[in-house]
Enzyme design. Sequence first.
Site, short mmCIF file in Angstrom:
data_model
loop_
_atom_site.label_atom_id
_atom_site.label_comp_id
_atom_site.label_asym_id
_atom_site.label_seq_id
_atom_site.Cartn_x
_atom_site.Cartn_y
_atom_site.Cartn_z
N HIS A 89 -3.05 0.37 8.47
CA HIS A 89 -1.70 0.96 8.31
C HIS A 89 -1.75 2.15 7.35
O HIS A 89 -1.21 3.23 7.65
CB HIS A 89 -0.74 -0.13 7.80
CG HIS A 89 0.65 0.34 7.52
ND1 HIS A 89 1.74 -0.10 8.23
CD2 HIS A 89 1.14 1.23 6.60
CE1 HIS A 89 2.83 0.50 7.76
NE2 HIS A 89 2.50 1.30 6.77
N GLU A 90 -2.41 1.97 6.20
CA GLU A 90 -2.44 3.07 5.21
C GLU A 90 -3.25 4.26 5.70
O GLU A 90 -2.88 5.41 5.50
CB GLU A 90 -2.97 2.57 3.86
CG GLU A 90 -2.15 1.47 3.20
CD GLU A 90 -0.65 1.77 3.16
OE1 GLU A 90 -0.26 2.94 3.00
OE2 GLU A 90 0.14 0.81 3.30
N GLY A 144 0.84 -1.19 0.00
CA GLY A 144 0.00 0.00 0.00
C GLY A 144 0.88 1.24 0.00
O GLY A 144 2.09 1.16 0.24
N GLN A 148 3.16 9.72 1.77
CA GLN A 148 4.46 9.08 1.50
C GLN A 148 5.10 9.59 0.21
O GLN A 148 6.28 9.36 -0.01
CB GLN A 148 4.29 7.56 1.44
CG GLN A 148 3.91 6.96 2.78
CD GLN A 148 3.78 5.46 2.68
OE1 GLN A 148 2.73 4.95 2.35
NE2 GLN A 148 4.86 4.74 2.95
N CYS A 155 7.21 -0.76 6.42
CA CYS A 155 6.66 0.41 5.76
C CYS A 155 7.71 0.96 4.80
O CYS A 155 8.89 1.03 5.15
CB CYS A 155 6.32 1.47 6.81
SG CYS A 155 5.70 3.02 6.12
N LEU A 156 7.27 1.33 3.59
CA LEU A 156 8.23 1.87 2.61
C LEU A 156 8.88 3.16 3.10
O LEU A 156 9.96 3.52 2.63
CB LEU A 156 7.52 2.11 1.27
CG LEU A 156 6.99 0.86 0.55
CD1 LEU A 156 6.17 1.26 -0.66
CD2 LEU A 156 8.13 -0.06 0.15
NI NI Z 1 3.52 2.61 5.50
#
Ligand code: NI
Length: 192
Positions: free
Chosen positions: A145-146, A49, A54, A103-104
């Site tokens: 999370h998103e 996601g 982000q 997480c990215l």
């Molecule tokens: Ni994340």
Amino acid sequence: MSRREIVEVGHPVLRECAREVSEEELRSDEVQRLIDDMVETMRAADGAGLAANQVAETLRIAVVEVRPGNPRYPYKAPIPLTVVVNPVIEPLDDEVERINEGCLSVPNLRGEVPRHMSIRLRYTDRDGEEHEEVRRGLTAGTFQHELDHLDGVLFLDRVDDPATLTTWDAYERFYRDTFEERARSIVERTGS
Ligand code: NI
């Protein structure tokens, strides 16, 4: 379409609360292009996601997709591409499981986060259609999370036991087998 830079923990935009998207904005080329770029950026990074914060945009938009064999999250059930605009979630009961997340925007760190196993998700899609869906299991966790990102919250904030924080290498060596067993049992029980 083009890939955008994914900002990392410490960048102030990750701590901002994103704002709602109006119907007119959603129809605009700019926002439609942002959504295309977010999908491309998520796929290129093998994410499950990606939230607008982000890529340094403070709009309430997130994209979620798990294709079979995702190398970062091989245990997750597949999720078809879902674009959520102005999403709202509500837990349906008190059932919570500890999910090992990454997480990215938080490079090389994973940790365990308690997540609701059943949620009601309401959102507008990229065409302006409204949806109301129940999401369960690991998929429910992915949406939590998103959506947290849109409120300036990172999974790090929700790790209730810092001793569960690991690098990705340490996760592979010491935690993966135990967690994947739990993840498989969640997917079997909830179907996702
Ligand atoms: Ni994340």
